[in-house]
Design a protein around this motif. Structure first.
Motif, mmCIF file in Angstrom:
data_model
loop_
_atom_site.group_PDB
_atom_site.id
_atom_site.type_symbol
_atom_site.label_atom_id
_atom_site.label_comp_id
_atom_site.label_asym_id
_atom_site.label_seq_id
_atom_site.Cartn_x
_atom_site.Cartn_y
_atom_site.Cartn_z
ATOM 1 N N GLY A 254 0.800 -1.221 0.000
ATOM 2 C CA GLY A 254 0.000 0.000 0.000
ATOM 3 C C GLY A 254 0.829 1.267 0.000
ATOM 4 O O GLY A 254 0.411 2.291 -0.520
ATOM 5 N N ARG A 255 2.016 1.212 0.573
ATOM 6 C CA ARG A 255 2.904 2.374 0.645
ATOM 7 C C ARG A 255 3.945 2.378 -0.468
ATOM 8 O O ARG A 255 4.798 3.253 -0.521
ATOM 9 N N ARG A 256 3.890 1.368 -1.356
ATOM 10 C CA ARG A 256 4.831 1.237 -2.480
ATOM 11 C C ARG A 256 6.274 1.098 -2.027
ATOM 12 O O ARG A 256 7.197 1.632 -2.637
ATOM 13 N N GLY A 257 6.456 0.354 -0.927
ATOM 14 C CA GLY A 257 7.793 0.080 -0.431
ATOM 15 C C GLY A 257 8.261 -1.283 -0.907
ATOM 16 O O GLY A 257 7.794 -1.792 -1.935
ATOM 17 N N ASP A 258 9.146 -1.883 -0.156
ATOM 18 C CA ASP A 258 9.695 -3.183 -0.510
ATOM 19 C C ASP A 258 9.849 -4.014 0.755
ATOM 20 O O ASP A 258 10.078 -3.475 1.837
ATOM 21 N N MET A 259 9.711 -5.315 0.611
ATOM 22 C CA MET A 259 9.861 -6.218 1.748
ATOM 23 C C MET A 259 10.695 -7.408 1.307
ATOM 24 O O MET A 259 10.405 -8.025 0.274
ATOM 25 N N ASP A 260 11.731 -7.711 2.063
ATOM 26 C CA ASP A 260 12.608 -8.837 1.759
ATOM 27 C C ASP A 260 12.730 -9.726 2.977
ATOM 28 O O ASP A 260 12.830 -9.234 4.109
ATOM 29 N N ARG A 261 12.733 -11.028 2.734
ATOM 30 C CA ARG A 261 13.009 -11.969 3.823
ATOM 31 C C ARG A 261 14.524 -12.075 3.924
ATOM 32 O O ARG A 261 15.196 -12.425 2.958
ATOM 33 N N ILE A 262 15.081 -11.754 5.095
ATOM 34 C CA ILE A 262 16.526 -11.795 5.260
ATOM 35 C C ILE A 262 16.994 -13.021 6.042
ATOM 36 O O ILE A 262 18.177 -13.326 6.037
ATOM 37 N N ALA A 263 16.069 -13.701 6.682
ATOM 38 C CA ALA A 263 16.334 -14.958 7.385
ATOM 39 C C ALA A 263 14.981 -15.586 7.684
ATOM 40 O O ALA A 263 13.938 -14.975 7.452
ATOM 41 N N HIS A 264 14.999 -16.810 8.206
ATOM 42 C CA HIS A 264 13.746 -17.464 8.557
ATOM 43 C C HIS A 264 13.013 -16.616 9.595
ATOM 44 O O HIS A 264 13.547 -16.328 10.670
ATOM 45 N N LYS A 265 11.815 -16.151 9.249
ATOM 46 C CA LYS A 265 10.956 -15.326 10.101
ATOM 47 C C LYS A 265 11.536 -13.946 10.412
ATOM 48 O O LYS A 265 11.162 -13.315 11.392
ATOM 49 N N VAL A 266 12.446 -13.464 9.573
ATOM 50 C CA VAL A 266 13.010 -12.125 9.742
ATOM 51 C C VAL A 266 12.862 -11.392 8.410
ATOM 52 O O VAL A 266 13.334 -11.878 7.378
ATOM 53 N N PHE A 267 12.212 -10.221 8.453
ATOM 54 C CA PHE A 267 11.875 -9.481 7.243
ATOM 55 C C PHE A 267 12.366 -8.049 7.343
ATOM 56 O O PHE A 267 12.274 -7.429 8.400
ATOM 57 N N LEU A 268 12.843 -7.528 6.219
ATOM 58 C CA LEU A 268 13.251 -6.137 6.119
ATOM 59 C C LEU A 268 12.185 -5.390 5.334
ATOM 60 O O LEU A 268 11.887 -5.742 4.188
ATOM 61 N N LEU A 269 11.609 -4.361 5.946
ATOM 62 C CA LEU A 269 10.609 -3.513 5.296
ATOM 63 C C LEU A 269 11.286 -2.196 4.946
ATOM 64 O O LEU A 269 11.823 -1.521 5.824
#
Length: 102
Positions: A78-93
């Motif tokens: 919705g905010r036109r950002g990005d999300m990456d999984r960096i490890a199991h159950k760890v996400f970078l927004l």
């Protein structure tokens, strides 16, 4: 202590609101470890301020973590950002307009 124009210091970063016209210090990435669904609102609050967020869900079961990942995905989309999984159950927004280098 004076800060360069366009940034805020670590203490001000944690405050309820930055002074009008200032931007978060993008050298800082906030790590949050929500333990229940209601705490994901803190992730959204920091992200909407323009601050990159690491959302660490390693302390939760898969069933508990799934709705938080869904919330984060919707927020980022919705905010036109990005999300990456960096490890199991760890996400970078990453908010829109922010580029992080490795």
């Amino acid at each position: 202590m004076a800060h360069p124009v366009g940034t805020i210091g670590p203490d001000e970063h944690e405050s309820a609101g930055a002074p009008s016209g200032s931007r978060p210090d993008l050298r800082l990435v906030k790590t949050l470890r929500p333990q229940e669904y209601d705490e994901v609102l803190h992730v959204g609050h920091i992200f909407r301020k323009g601050q990159p967020v690491v959302m660490d869900l390693t302390g939760m079961s898969d069933a508990e973590a799934t709705p938080l990942v869904d919330f984060a995905a919707g927020l980022v989309f919705g905010r036109r950002g990005d999300m990456d999984r960096i490890a199991h159950k760890v996400f970078l927004l990453v908010p829109p307009g922010v580029a992080l280098s490795a």
